[in-house]
Design an enzyme around this catalytic site. Sequence first.
Site, short mmCIF file in Angstrom:
data_model
loop_
_atom_site.label_atom_id
_atom_site.label_comp_id
_atom_site.label_asym_id
_atom_site.label_seq_id
_atom_site.Cartn_x
_atom_site.Cartn_y
_atom_site.Cartn_z
N SER A 92 0.85 -1.19 0.00
CA SER A 92 0.00 0.00 0.00
C SER A 92 0.89 1.24 0.00
O SER A 92 2.11 1.14 0.18
CB SER A 92 -0.89 -0.02 1.24
OG SER A 92 -0.12 -0.23 2.40
N GLU A 132 1.03 5.69 1.00
CA GLU A 132 0.41 6.83 1.68
C GLU A 132 0.60 8.12 0.88
O GLU A 132 1.66 8.34 0.29
CB GLU A 132 1.06 6.99 3.06
CG GLU A 132 0.47 8.14 3.86
CD GLU A 132 1.20 8.37 5.17
OE1 GLU A 132 1.11 7.51 6.05
OE2 GLU A 132 1.86 9.42 5.30
N ASP A 136 -1.08 14.60 16.31
CA ASP A 136 -0.26 15.50 17.13
C ASP A 136 -0.95 16.85 17.20
O ASP A 136 -1.56 17.30 16.23
CB ASP A 136 1.14 15.65 16.52
CG ASP A 136 1.94 14.38 16.66
OD1 ASP A 136 1.96 13.84 17.78
OD2 ASP A 136 2.52 13.92 15.67
N PHE A 157 12.00 15.30 9.43
CA PHE A 157 10.91 14.37 9.77
C PHE A 157 11.34 13.43 10.90
O PHE A 157 10.59 13.16 11.83
CB PHE A 157 10.56 13.47 8.57
CG PHE A 157 9.76 14.14 7.49
CD1 PHE A 157 9.16 15.38 7.68
CD2 PHE A 157 9.61 13.51 6.25
CE1 PHE A 157 8.44 15.99 6.66
CE2 PHE A 157 8.89 14.11 5.23
CZ PHE A 157 8.31 15.35 5.44
N HIS A 206 4.24 -0.69 3.41
CA HIS A 206 3.41 0.51 3.23
C HIS A 206 4.38 1.67 2.94
O HIS A 206 5.19 2.02 3.80
CB HIS A 206 2.61 0.79 4.51
CG HIS A 206 1.72 1.99 4.44
ND1 HIS A 206 0.49 1.97 3.81
CD2 HIS A 206 1.87 3.26 4.92
CE1 HIS A 206 -0.08 3.17 3.92
NE2 HIS A 206 0.74 3.96 4.58
P1 FAD Z 1 -1.30 6.69 20.44
O1 FAD Z 1 -1.34 5.27 20.11
O2 FAD Z 1 -2.45 7.27 21.21
O3 FAD Z 1 0.06 6.93 21.26
C1 FAD Z 1 0.55 8.25 21.52
C2 FAD Z 1 1.45 8.24 22.76
O4 FAD Z 1 0.66 8.07 23.94
C3 FAD Z 1 2.47 7.10 22.81
O5 FAD Z 1 3.61 7.59 23.46
C4 FAD Z 1 1.79 6.02 23.65
O6 FAD Z 1 2.73 5.17 24.33
C5 FAD Z 1 0.97 6.86 24.63
N1 FAD Z 1 -0.33 6.23 24.93
C6 FAD Z 1 -1.15 5.60 24.06
N2 FAD Z 1 -2.29 5.20 24.67
C7 FAD Z 1 -2.18 5.58 25.97
C8 FAD Z 1 -3.04 5.46 27.08
N3 FAD Z 1 -4.25 4.86 26.98
N4 FAD Z 1 -2.62 5.98 28.27
C9 FAD Z 1 -1.40 6.59 28.38
N5 FAD Z 1 -0.54 6.73 27.33
C10 FAD Z 1 -0.93 6.25 26.15
N6 FAD Z 1 -0.30 12.23 12.31
C11 FAD Z 1 -1.22 13.07 11.81
O7 FAD Z 1 -1.43 14.15 12.39
N7 FAD Z 1 -1.93 12.79 10.67
C12 FAD Z 1 -1.77 11.61 10.01
O8 FAD Z 1 -2.43 11.38 9.00
C13 FAD Z 1 -0.82 10.68 10.51
N8 FAD Z 1 -0.63 9.48 9.92
C14 FAD Z 1 0.22 8.56 10.48
C15 FAD Z 1 0.32 7.28 9.93
C16 FAD Z 1 1.17 6.33 10.47
C17 FAD Z 1 1.23 4.96 9.86
C18 FAD Z 1 1.98 6.66 11.59
C19 FAD Z 1 2.93 5.66 12.18
C20 FAD Z 1 1.88 7.92 12.17
C21 FAD Z 1 0.99 8.88 11.63
N9 FAD Z 1 0.83 10.14 12.19
C22 FAD Z 1 -0.08 11.03 11.68
C23 FAD Z 1 1.63 10.54 13.36
C24 FAD Z 1 0.90 10.19 14.67
O9 FAD Z 1 -0.30 10.89 14.76
C25 FAD Z 1 1.82 10.55 15.82
O10 FAD Z 1 2.89 9.63 15.89
C26 FAD Z 1 1.14 10.71 17.17
O11 FAD Z 1 2.07 11.33 18.05
C27 FAD Z 1 0.71 9.41 17.81
O12 FAD Z 1 -0.38 8.85 17.20
P2 FAD Z 1 -0.84 7.36 17.63
O13 FAD Z 1 -2.10 7.09 16.96
O14 FAD Z 1 0.27 6.42 17.46
O15 FAD Z 1 -1.10 7.63 19.21
#
Ligand code: FAD
Length: 288
Positions: A12, A14, A106, A213, A263
């Site tokens: 896939s 992005e 973020d 990045f 990906h």
């Molecule tokens: P989470 O899984 O919520 O984790 C974030 C942080 O919080 C981690 O340090 C984790 O250990 C901690 N954490 C998680 N759950 C809990 C909990 N329940 N209690 C306490 N701590 C917790 N960003 C964008 O803005 N737009 C995009 O389109 C985008 N696409 C992405 C695609 C991919 C494949 C990847 C890998 C990243 C992408 N990002 C994007 C970046 C991403 O949003 C950031 O890395 C963000 O900081 C974390 O998102 P996450 O969903 O992994 O968060």
Amino acid sequence: MNSQRAYPKSFSFELFPPKTEAAELALKNTVAQLRQINPSYCSVTFGAGGSTREKTFETVVSIQEGMGIACAPHISCIASTRSYIREMLDAYREQGIKRIVALRGDMPSGMLTTGELRYANELVEFIRQETGNDFHVEVAGYPEVHPQAANAEKDLLNFKRKVEAGADSAITQYFYNAEAYFRFIDDCEKQNINIPIVPGIMPITNYTQLARFSELCGADIPRWIRKRLEVFGDDRVTIRTFGIDVVSKLCRRLLEQGAPGLHFYTLNQSDATLAIWHNLGLHGNNPA
Ligand code: FAD
């Protein structure tokens, strides 16, 4: 790594939503080129709280409807409300979208509110509550540990929360250390995390951009790669040749050792991704 071998391979790529008409045209061209990969799907990023929200929707619909490639929007919950996310989910369902990449996102600089759902596991739970199994839900994984995580163990347990909330598969943050991915998979196996975890692949084409990045997302550029890229300076051709070689070897190793696909983070360019793809000799072999 054994558990990952059991999954069908998924290839896939992005994209990000284009901001101008010219960029929109260029993106169509990129997608037309990337069709050669016979992708399982393509995904479109989402800017939390920013102006790209509607653009993500438009881009996803135009690719899926106009170009016939299954498309997955990224949705992030930071700086958002349940009702806004519900609206988005409904709109995507109406458009026949079947896959979503669910992220925390973020905080945009200057924004102070975190939104109603704090972490991606809460978003996955919400998507399942609202839409059952209508969507295949992808989440993000971090072989080199998320930059804000307290430590690797806690990050892994937080990854597990997303799987327990209903994630079907994961895409990793990009990395150049294959060992970090293999260790992550081993650690997931020990935690009984049983979903495909597809490596995210960032082609190397521009050192300054890559360094920026990587600083932001916590991806490590190994010293031996950095040292070579620093010497190449602005010599794009040499960077490209070196980058394609390094990343092709990384991809080959990942696939040989059981990764369930790749990906590609294309940055809306097809060139480097296609060169890597051809180097892998996968042409015509994608089972998607
Ligand atoms: P989470 O899984 O919520 O984790 C974030 C942080 O919080 C981690 O340090 C984790 O250990 C901690 N954490 C998680 N759950 C809990 C909990 N329940 N209690 C306490 N701590 C917790 N960003 C964008 O803005 N737009 C995009 O389109 C985008 N696409 C992405 C695609 C991919 C494949 C990847 C890998 C990243 C992408 N990002 C994007 C970046 C991403 O949003 C950031 O890395 C963000 O900081 C974390 O998102 P996450 O969903 O992994 O968060």
